[in-house]
Design a protein around this motif. Structure first.
Motif, PDB file in Angstrom:
ATOM      1  N   MET A 139       0.843  -1.170   0.000  1.00  0.00           N
ATOM      2  CA  MET A 139       0.000   0.000   0.000  1.00  0.00           C
ATOM      3  C   MET A 139       0.895   1.242   0.000  1.00  0.00           C
ATOM      4  O   MET A 139       1.880   1.308   0.720  1.00  0.00           O
ATOM      5  N   ARG A 140       0.518   2.221  -0.806  1.00  0.00           N
ATOM      6  CA  ARG A 140       1.283   3.455  -0.912  1.00  0.00           C
ATOM      7  C   ARG A 140       0.540   4.574  -0.177  1.00  0.00           C
ATOM      8  O   ARG A 140      -0.638   4.822  -0.448  1.00  0.00           O
ATOM      9  N   ILE A 141       1.242   5.235   0.737  1.00  0.00           N
ATOM     10  CA  ILE A 141       0.652   6.265   1.598  1.00  0.00           C
ATOM     11  C   ILE A 141       1.355   7.599   1.365  1.00  0.00           C
ATOM     12  O   ILE A 141       2.578   7.665   1.309  1.00  0.00           O
ATOM     13  N   LEU A 142       0.550   8.652   1.256  1.00  0.00           N
ATOM     14  CA  LEU A 142       1.067  10.013   1.206  1.00  0.00           C
ATOM     15  C   LEU A 142       0.864  10.646   2.572  1.00  0.00           C
ATOM     16  O   LEU A 142      -0.252  10.668   3.088  1.00  0.00           O
ATOM     17  N   VAL A 143       1.947  11.154   3.159  1.00  0.00           N
ATOM     18  CA  VAL A 143       1.892  11.880   4.427  1.00  0.00           C
ATOM     19  C   VAL A 143       2.093  13.357   4.115  1.00  0.00           C
ATOM     20  O   VAL A 143       3.124  13.738   3.548  1.00  0.00           O
ATOM     21  N   VAL A 144       1.110  14.185   4.458  1.00  0.00           N
ATOM     22  CA  VAL A 144       1.210  15.632   4.267  1.00  0.00           C
ATOM     23  C   VAL A 144       1.187  16.259   5.651  1.00  0.00           C
ATOM     24  O   VAL A 144       0.141  16.334   6.297  1.00  0.00           O
ATOM     25  N   GLU A 145       2.351  16.675   6.109  1.00  0.00           N
ATOM     26  CA  GLU A 145       2.549  17.156   7.482  1.00  0.00           C
ATOM     27  C   GLU A 145       3.659  18.194   7.478  1.00  0.00           C
ATOM     28  O   GLU A 145       4.769  17.903   7.018  1.00  0.00           O
ATOM     29  N   ASP A 146       3.381  19.412   7.965  1.00  0.00           N
ATOM     30  CA  ASP A 146       4.385  20.474   7.920  1.00  0.00           C
ATOM     31  C   ASP A 146       5.454  20.361   8.997  1.00  0.00           C
ATOM     32  O   ASP A 146       6.532  20.920   8.848  1.00  0.00           O
ATOM     33  N   GLU A 147       5.178  19.639  10.070  1.00  0.00           N
ATOM     34  CA  GLU A 147       6.204  19.434  11.089  1.00  0.00           C
ATOM     35  C   GLU A 147       7.080  18.263  10.630  1.00  0.00           C
ATOM     36  O   GLU A 147       6.678  17.099  10.720  1.00  0.00           O
ATOM     37  N   GLU A 148       8.275  18.597  10.126  1.00  0.00           N
ATOM     38  CA  GLU A 148       9.123  17.588   9.497  1.00  0.00           C
ATOM     39  C   GLU A 148       9.462  16.428  10.429  1.00  0.00           C
ATOM     40  O   GLU A 148       9.524  15.282   9.985  1.00  0.00           O
ATOM     41  N   ALA A 149       9.666  16.701  11.701  1.00  0.00           N
ATOM     42  CA  ALA A 149       9.999  15.617  12.638  1.00  0.00           C
ATOM     43  C   ALA A 149       8.851  14.613  12.733  1.00  0.00           C
ATOM     44  O   ALA A 149       9.073  13.400  12.752  1.00  0.00           O
ATOM     45  N   ILE A 150       7.615  15.118  12.765  1.00  0.00           N
ATOM     46  CA  ILE A 150       6.455  14.224  12.813  1.00  0.00           C
ATOM     47  C   ILE A 150       6.328  13.456  11.503  1.00  0.00           C
ATOM     48  O   ILE A 150       6.104  12.240  11.499  1.00  0.00           O
ATOM     49  N   ALA A 151       6.483  14.165  10.389  1.00  0.00           N
ATOM     50  CA  ALA A 151       6.382  13.513   9.080  1.00  0.00           C
ATOM     51  C   ALA A 151       7.420  12.409   8.926  1.00  0.00           C
ATOM     52  O   ALA A 151       7.105  11.308   8.449  1.00  0.00           O
ATOM     53  N   GLU A 152       8.645  12.691   9.332  1.00  0.00           N
ATOM     54  CA  GLU A 152       9.710  11.692   9.203  1.00  0.00           C
ATOM     55  C   GLU A 152       9.492  10.513  10.145  1.00  0.00           C
ATOM     56  O   GLU A 152       9.750   9.368   9.780  1.00  0.00           O
ATOM     57  N   ALA A 153       9.004  10.787  11.347  1.00  0.00           N
ATOM     58  CA  ALA A 153       8.715   9.691  12.281  1.00  0.00           C
ATOM     59  C   ALA A 153       7.594   8.804  11.737  1.00  0.00           C
ATOM     60  O   ALA A 153       7.683   7.573  11.792  1.00  0.00           O
ATOM     61  N   LEU A 154       6.552   9.429  11.193  1.00  0.00           N
ATOM     62  CA  LEU A 154       5.472   8.655  10.576  1.00  0.00           C
ATOM     63  C   LEU A 154       6.004   7.809   9.421  1.00  0.00           C
ATOM     64  O   LEU A 154       5.694   6.619   9.318  1.00  0.00           O
TER      65      LEU A 154
END
Length: 119
Positions: free
Chosen positions: A1-16
């Motif tokens: 499954m391919r997921i797009l994460v759209v999150e401006d807090e880079e630390a949260i985006a990278e952790a996700l």
């Protein structure tokens, strides 16, 4: 499954992205509304994890626009906006689910599985 994460807090985006990748998902990340919208419009994603408060274009505008343009993949809003009115607005805008920050990763992983367990 391919997921797009759209999150401006880079630390949260990278952790996700890290945790989702460890759980065998393919993950792309965007840190602002415009690139999130552009990526979502490609139609290649099975799921979009979308923050509401983003620079450039907010998550609800992205959500309404992709729905208007026929993108029907599940969208899970991940946001700090926790008022009932915010949740209703997000769901009425076309979200399939709504999860407030902070959240437990186990709950997020369980919610990700929900749209794909319907047969």
């Amino acid at each position: 499954m391919r997921i797009l994460v759209v999150e401006d807090e880079e630390a949260i985006a990278e952790a996700l992205a890290h945790i989702l990748t460890k759980n065998k998902y393919l993950v792309d990340t965007c840190y602002d509304g415009e690139s999130g919208y552009d990526n979502a419009m490609t139609g290649i994603y099975d799921l979009i994890l979308l923050d509401i408060m983003l620079p450039g274009m907010n998550g609800l505008d992205i959500l309404r626009s992709i729905r208007k343009n026929g993108i029907s993949c599940p969208v899970l809003l991940l946001t700090a906006k926790d008022e009932i009115s915010d949740k209703v607005k997000g769901l009425d805008s076309g979200a399939d689910d709504y999860l407030t920050k902070p959240f437990a990763m186990e709950e997020l992983l369980a919610r990700i599985k929900i749209p794909f367990n319907k047969n």
